[in-house]
Design an enzyme around this catalytic site. Structure first.
Site, PDB file in Angstrom:
ATOM      1  N   HIS A   5      -9.109 -97.659   7.135  1.00 24.87           N
ATOM      2  CA  HIS A   5      -8.101 -98.375   6.338  1.00 24.87           C
ATOM      3  C   HIS A   5      -8.548 -99.744   5.863  1.00 24.87           C
ATOM      4  O   HIS A   5      -7.757-100.469   5.266  1.00 24.87           O
ATOM      5  CB  HIS A   5      -6.813 -98.567   7.140  1.00 24.87           C
ATOM      6  CG  HIS A   5      -6.101 -97.303   7.471  1.00 24.87           C
ATOM      7  ND1 HIS A   5      -5.145 -96.742   6.646  1.00 24.87           N
ATOM      8  CD2 HIS A   5      -6.190 -96.485   8.546  1.00 24.87           C
ATOM      9  CE1 HIS A   5      -4.677 -95.639   7.215  1.00 24.87           C
ATOM     10  NE2 HIS A   5      -5.296 -95.454   8.365  1.00 24.87           N
ATOM     11  N   LYS A  47       4.513-108.650   1.261  1.00 22.07           N
ATOM     12  CA  LYS A  47       3.449-107.965   2.017  1.00 22.07           C
ATOM     13  C   LYS A  47       2.934-108.964   3.040  1.00 22.07           C
ATOM     14  O   LYS A  47       3.289-110.139   2.989  1.00 22.07           O
ATOM     15  CB  LYS A  47       2.320-107.523   1.080  1.00 22.07           C
ATOM     16  CG  LYS A  47       1.802-108.650   0.158  1.00 22.07           C
ATOM     17  CD  LYS A  47       0.717-108.175  -0.782  1.00 22.07           C
ATOM     18  CE  LYS A  47       1.175-107.360  -1.954  1.00 22.07           C
ATOM     19  NZ  LYS A  47       0.745-105.995  -1.940  1.00 22.07           N
ATOM     20  N   ARG A  48       2.103-108.526   3.982  1.00 21.95           N
ATOM     21  CA  ARG A  48       1.502-109.471   4.920  1.00 21.95           C
ATOM     22  C   ARG A  48       0.786-110.579   4.143  1.00 21.95           C
ATOM     23  O   ARG A  48       0.259-110.343   3.061  1.00 21.95           O
ATOM     24  CB  ARG A  48       0.515-108.753   5.852  1.00 21.95           C
ATOM     25  CG  ARG A  48       1.179-107.919   6.911  1.00 21.95           C
ATOM     26  CD  ARG A  48       2.004-108.766   7.858  1.00 21.95           C
ATOM     27  NE  ARG A  48       1.149-109.506   8.754  1.00 21.95           N
ATOM     28  CZ  ARG A  48       1.035-109.282  10.063  1.00 21.95           C
ATOM     29  NH1 ARG A  48       1.759-108.340  10.635  1.00 21.95           N
ATOM     30  NH2 ARG A  48       0.227-110.015  10.812  1.00 21.95           N
ATOM     31  N   LYS A  86      -5.154-110.888  -0.320  1.00 21.05           N
ATOM     32  CA  LYS A  86      -4.010-110.406  -1.117  1.00 21.05           C
ATOM     33  C   LYS A  86      -3.582-111.434  -2.165  1.00 21.05           C
ATOM     34  O   LYS A  86      -2.802-111.134  -3.066  1.00 21.05           O
ATOM     35  CB  LYS A  86      -2.834-110.053  -0.204  1.00 21.05           C
ATOM     36  CG  LYS A  86      -3.130-108.871   0.744  1.00 21.05           C
ATOM     37  CD  LYS A  86      -1.934-108.590   1.648  1.00 21.05           C
ATOM     38  CE  LYS A  86      -2.221-107.560   2.725  1.00 21.05           C
ATOM     39  NZ  LYS A  86      -2.223-106.168   2.225  1.00 21.05           N
ATOM     40  N   THR A  90       0.503 -99.513  -0.396  1.00 25.49           N
ATOM     41  CA  THR A  90       1.548 -98.485  -0.496  1.00 25.49           C
ATOM     42  C   THR A  90       2.824 -99.128  -1.041  1.00 25.49           C
ATOM     43  O   THR A  90       3.637 -98.450  -1.666  1.00 25.49           O
ATOM     44  CB  THR A  90       1.831 -97.829   0.869  1.00 25.49           C
ATOM     45  OG1 THR A  90       1.940 -98.861   1.864  1.00 25.49           O
ATOM     46  CG2 THR A  90       0.735 -96.863   1.255  1.00 25.49           C
ATOM     47  N   LYS A 128       5.821 -97.943  -3.899  1.00 26.32           N
ATOM     48  CA  LYS A 128       7.279 -98.028  -3.722  1.00 26.32           C
ATOM     49  C   LYS A 128       7.923 -98.739  -4.907  1.00 26.32           C
ATOM     50  O   LYS A 128       8.960 -98.310  -5.425  1.00 26.32           O
ATOM     51  CB  LYS A 128       7.606 -98.763  -2.406  1.00 26.32           C
ATOM     52  CG  LYS A 128       7.153 -97.981  -1.173  1.00 26.32           C
ATOM     53  CD  LYS A 128       7.079 -98.837   0.092  1.00 26.32           C
ATOM     54  CE  LYS A 128       6.260 -98.101   1.160  1.00 26.32           C
ATOM     55  NZ  LYS A 128       5.862 -98.958   2.294  1.00 26.32           N
TER      56      LYS A 128
HETATM   57  C1  26V Z   1      -6.799-104.141  12.021  1.00 23.82           C
HETATM   58  C2  26V Z   1      -6.867-104.902  13.137  1.00 23.82           C
HETATM   59  C3  26V Z   1      -8.106-105.610  13.385  1.00 23.82           C
HETATM   60  C4  26V Z   1      -8.244-105.909  14.836  1.00 23.82           C
HETATM   61  C5  26V Z   1      -7.013-106.577  15.361  1.00 23.82           C
HETATM   62  C6  26V Z   1      -5.800-105.725  15.234  1.00 23.82           C
HETATM   63  C7  26V Z   1      -5.774-104.971  13.970  1.00 23.82           C
HETATM   64  C8  26V Z   1      -4.614-104.311  13.656  1.00 23.82           C
HETATM   65  C9  26V Z   1      -4.563-103.570  12.537  1.00 23.82           C
HETATM   66  C10 26V Z   1      -5.646-103.488  11.725  1.00 23.82           C
HETATM   67  C11 26V Z   1      -5.534-102.625  10.549  1.00 23.82           C
HETATM   68  C12 26V Z   1      -5.909-103.273   9.304  1.00 23.82           C
HETATM   69  C13 26V Z   1      -6.076-102.242   8.289  1.00 23.82           C
HETATM   70  C14 26V Z   1      -4.847-102.006   7.476  1.00 23.82           C
HETATM   71  O1  26V Z   1      -3.716-102.234   7.814  1.00 23.82           O
HETATM   72  N1  26V Z   1      -5.118-101.487   6.339  1.00 23.82           N
HETATM   73  C15 26V Z   1      -4.124-101.189   5.343  1.00 23.82           C
HETATM   74  O2  26V Z   1      -3.873 -99.792   5.425  1.00 23.82           O
HETATM   75  C16 26V Z   1      -2.937 -99.377   4.457  1.00 23.82           C
HETATM   76  C17 26V Z   1      -2.688 -97.913   4.698  1.00 23.82           C
HETATM   77  O3  26V Z   1      -3.831 -97.176   4.449  1.00 23.82           O
HETATM   78  C18 26V Z   1      -3.453 -99.655   3.078  1.00 23.82           C
HETATM   79  O4  26V Z   1      -2.481 -99.274   2.144  1.00 23.82           O
HETATM   80  C19 26V Z   1      -3.778-101.134   2.910  1.00 23.82           C
HETATM   81  O5  26V Z   1      -4.389-101.348   1.656  1.00 23.82           O
HETATM   82  C20 26V Z   1      -4.701-101.572   4.008  1.00 23.82           C
HETATM   83  O6  26V Z   1      -4.904-102.975   3.968  1.00 23.82           O
END
Ligand code: 26V
Length: 844
Positions: free
Chosen positions: A391, A582-583, A588, A690, A694
């Protein structure tokens, strides 16, 4: 049962005043309640009695003493019974193959409207409550959001669970039942403050506790070796510490109640409530401390999705839920099929990012140690069962764990990882790839920054298929982070563009638009989003467009009310609502939007008598608590908002709002009221997005870069119905390689230079003039995300948007065409693609 003072009904007026207890949207009776969905008298009476029975016998309240929260719990419990009925009605046959979706995050939000809608019981429930003098919208507003996720990744998991239940993919989602989900955000003088979120404070009516599904998960300790027979050595792990994982099941009911799947969330408990040996020995504090250490594992969701902090508790969470889930699915498989060797024929496991990547050595360990498979057989089963979704390609978010920490916490797993890696590198030697650079690139261990396990490489190597989440992102996976591994197995990486569930983001969030769609193209649209295409014919139909505009107007008025309640700011529903929610993350580029706001403010003040298009800029989103720069961007947005909103010279042309505590339920109120959707990440950095889907589905026009799924949205809605600007991913790569690009871009753009000067001057922070210097200095000297480079084109396209807004017929036409052409972005489509091309599972 006694009723405490605090619970008296006279307190009802105070209920619902909490920030999120608000009724976020009008719950008008949708005209698309087709005959089968219309509440018949008996059904209403049955529902009314069911709710009253739950209120009395489960909650212990009478209608006169019940608070809004009690009515919610009673209604949810009555609905849950219907879900169970649907589940039993579907029969208890063993499916040929199940999907197991492992995710550390499920951002599900509220469940009541979802369950009612999917069971066709919205009108029945509304009428039943009305007979009791209770408003359904108020009851819906009393449900806390289950915020068990950070953002896109967690919300995607929730959409996928709903879609799998809707299209009949037998599935179990596995995650953690966090006591505290994502923190609540408040703004104190524009600074983000975090407070704990307490969704479980009054229990969770949706869940079933399953003490019989409890597993032991170990940590630490050592590994012994014993000779089993001539030349055969078995290794056995002896953990120093064990924790119990107790299953809590939330049923997930699909559209029209056809299928019910399970979301199984693990709660961590100590093996014994107190260590009696220690307790009797007089160490009373020590006796309970192991308990808190165990329970800490499911205490709180990590609130960062931006950088890899490498904390031990996080690794403990990852292993805890992965191990419990694998033990659970292996037990089920053996009970149903007898032989663990056929696991991959009957189970497909999807790893949602690398967070459960420890599944690779854990499944190996369970097969080797608990089921006595040979290494070759265990690897065959493992590497044919696991699949991995990536992701993000941002280096700071890619997970790696120090070898030293892994050896201490999971010594047996580290041995298995070494062995997997040894065989993997041996394989390279056999095909003539001995060069050190190649071996270093494909190794599961990164030796360059201390020794660390690359979880992405581990997941890639252990998986049968690896997927990206948009066409561009998948291409970039092949050409960047996974280039060397991809070259070894060119068939492994596949694309599966994300989707969203239309039940939540269309039917439930936007009953007004859904009603219009049903009236225009028929009720079939509720089951087949492709029928939305029929709306194209209405995009220039004056009577349809008038109703469309009126519907949007009503949603904008409702949002204006929420904004006024939560921020005290009055906004004009007839202005263009320009939304970025969004975050908060530098890539972003919320900062680009704020700078454009400042430039617009300056332009209006310079020519106050021009006919500026009235705009309301709406921002929302949480920053990770340790992400200083993101918090400063929130503060800047709030300070700019204050200056702009207080300036009579721009009144009626520009307003700026930062909505606190953005959440799933707030998104459901904001998105249907948006005219413009900001999707402006630096090209190549947003894996998919996503939220972009929406907004477009609900008829907001997108202003965006050629990034993530924006590219596919443009293909579907047509380039003339979307506002694209800025460098593409290749352009970004090229520009990053040129020296001084930020200095040159600022030099070439007097408008940008003036906006930056105004921010740097302290105009928005007179009490602390240097407050925003770090943001401006970074842009002038580094600008990693190319804001300065894209600024002028962003300004240009925004003025094009102003002009488009002044042609209402043209604007509504584009908006309606967006809705008409978004069917492909249904997560039902995503799930069908995964089912066919990754999981090889038949729909039920
Ligand atoms: C990464 C990390 C890094 C380590 C610390 C904890 C943590 C927690 C979550 C994440 C995930 C980051 C990746 C993420 O959220 N990606 C998003 O995924 C969406 C669904 O596929 C996508 O639409 C977004 O573009 C993407 O940023």
């Amino acid at each position: 049962m006694g009723v405490s003072r605090a619970e008296r009904p006279s307190d009802r007026s105070r209920q619902g005043r909490g920030q999120d207890r608000h009724v976020l949207q009008p719950r008008e009776a949708p005209a698309w309640s087709a005959p089968a969905r219309t509440a018949s008298g008996d059904a209403v009476a049955d529902m009314r009695e069911a709710i009253l029975a739950k209120l009395a016998y489960v909650i212990g309240k009478s209608p006169t003493t019940a608070r809004e929260r009690d009515w919610f719990a009673a209604t949810a419990l009555a609905l849950r019974d219907r879900v169970v009925d649907a589940c039993m009605g579907a029969g208890r046959t063993v499916p040929n193959k199940r999907v197991y979706y492992l995710s550390l995050e499920f951002l599900i939000g509220r469940l009541l409207s979802d369950a009612m809608n999917n069971l066709g019981l919205v009108e029945t429930t509304r009428a039943a409550l009305a007979e009791l003098g209770i408003d359904l919208g108020t009851v819906e507003g009393a449900e806390p959001d289950a915020a068990l996720g950070n953002g896109g990744l967690g919300r995607l998991a929730a959409c996928f669970m709903e879609s799998m239940a809707s299209i009949g993919i037998p599935a179990i989602g596995y995650g953690i039942r966090y006591d505290h989900g994502l923190f609540r955000q408040s703004l104190e003088d524009g600074w983000q403050r975090e407070t704990p979120e307490t969704w479980l404070a009054e229990g969770n009516p949706w869940e079933f506790v399953r003490p019989e599904a409890t597993y032991t998960v170990g940590f630490g300790g050592h590994v012994t070796m014993s000779a089993v027979s001539e030349g055969v050595i078995r290794r056995q792990w002896h953990p120093a510490e064990t924790v119990r994982a107790v299953a809590h099941d939330v049923p997930v009911v699909g559209w029209r109640g056809a299928h019910v799947n399970t979301l199984r969330l693990w709660k961590a408990e100590a093996e014994a409530p107190v260590d009696l040996g220690q307790f009797n020995g007089g160490d009373h504090v020590g006796a309970v401390s192991s308990r808190s250490r165990a329970e800490a594992i499911s205490r709180v969701l990590y609130p960062s999705d931006s950088s890899m902090a490498g904390q031990e508790l996080r690794l403990r969470q990852e292993y805890f839920f992965t191990s419990a889930s694998l033990q659970d699915l292996l037990r089920r498989h053996v009970a149903e099929r007898g032989d663990v060797r056929s696991l991959h024929d009957h189970a497909a496991i999807q790893l949602n990012d690398t967070h459960p990547a420890i599944a690779v050595p854990e499944l190996m360990r369970l097969l080797l140690e608990d089921h006595q498979l040979s290494w070759e057989d265990a690897w065959h089963v493992t590497s044919n069962t696991l699949h991995y979704t990536n992701h993000t390609l941002l280096p700071e978010a890619l997970e790696t764990w120090p070898v030293e920490l892994m050896e201490r916490l999971l010594p047996r797993h580290m041995q298995i990882i070494y062995l997997i890696n040894w065989m993997h590198l041996e394989e390279q030697g056999k095909v003539g790839r001995h060069d050190a650079a190649h071996l270093a690139a494909v190794s599961l261990i990164d030796e360059s920054h201390g020794r660390r396990v690359r979880m992405g490489h581990l997941a890639f190597h252990g998986a049968r298929r690896v997927n990206g989440v948009s066409a561009l992102h998948t291409e970039l996976m092949r050409s960047t982070v996974f280039r060397d591994l991809h070259a070894l197995e060119p068939e492994k990486i596949v694309n599966k563009t994300n989707g969203i569930t239309f039940r939540r983001w269309f039917h439930n969030a936007n009953p007004g638009l859904t009603t219009l769609a049903v009236e225009a193209v028929g009720a079939r649209v509720l089951d087949d989003p492709e029928a939305l295409r029929g709306l194209e014919a209405f995009a220039t139909d004056a009577s349809f467009v008038a109703r469309y505009a009126a519907m949007r107007g009503a949603r904008k008025e409702a949002l204006a009310q929420i904004v006024a309640d939560r921020t005290g700011i009055d906004i004009d529903p007839s202005a263009l609502f320009d939304v970025q929610v969004k975050r908060i993350h530098e890539y972003k580029r919320q900062l680009l939007n704020v700078i454009e706001t400042v430039a617009l403010y300056q332009a209006i003040k310079a020519e106050p008598h021009r006919d500026w298009t009235p705009r309301v800029k709406i921002f929302g989103g949480k920053a990770a608590p340790s992400y200083t720069q993101a918090k400063l961007i929130i503060k800047l947005a709030c300070d700019v908002a204050k200056a702009v909103n207080d300036d009579p010279e721009v009144a009626g042309r520009l307003k700026v709002v930062f909505m606190p505590n953005y959440s799933v339920s707030l998104a459901e109120a904001i998105i249907p009221a948006a005219d413009l959707s900001e999707q402006i990440s630096t090209a190549g950095m947003e894996a998919s997005g996503t939220g972009n889907m929406k907004f477009a589905l609900n008829g907001a026009l997108t202003v965006g870069t050629l990034d993530g799924a924006n590219i596919e949205i443009r293909q579907h809605v047509g380039p003339e119905n979307i506002f694209i600007f800025g460098l593409d991913a290749a352009g970004v790569q090229a520009r990053m390689a040129t020296p001084n690009y930020a200095r040159d871009a600022i030099w070439a753009s007097p408008r940008l230079a003036a906006a930056l000067d105004m921010i740097a001057s302290g105009r928005f922070s007179p009490e602390e003039p240097n407050r925003f210097r770090p943001l401006v200095d970074d842009l002038r000297h580094r600008d990693q995300y190319l804001l300065t480079v894209d600024f002028d084109d962003y300004w240009r396209v925004q003025r094009e948007i102003d002009a488009a807004w002044n042609d209402p017929a043209g604007w509504w036409r584009m908006a309606i065409l967006n809705t008409a052409r978004m069917a492909w972005f249904s997560s039902d489509r995503s799930m069908r693609e995964y089912a066919e091309e990754i999981w090889r599972v038949k729909l039920g």
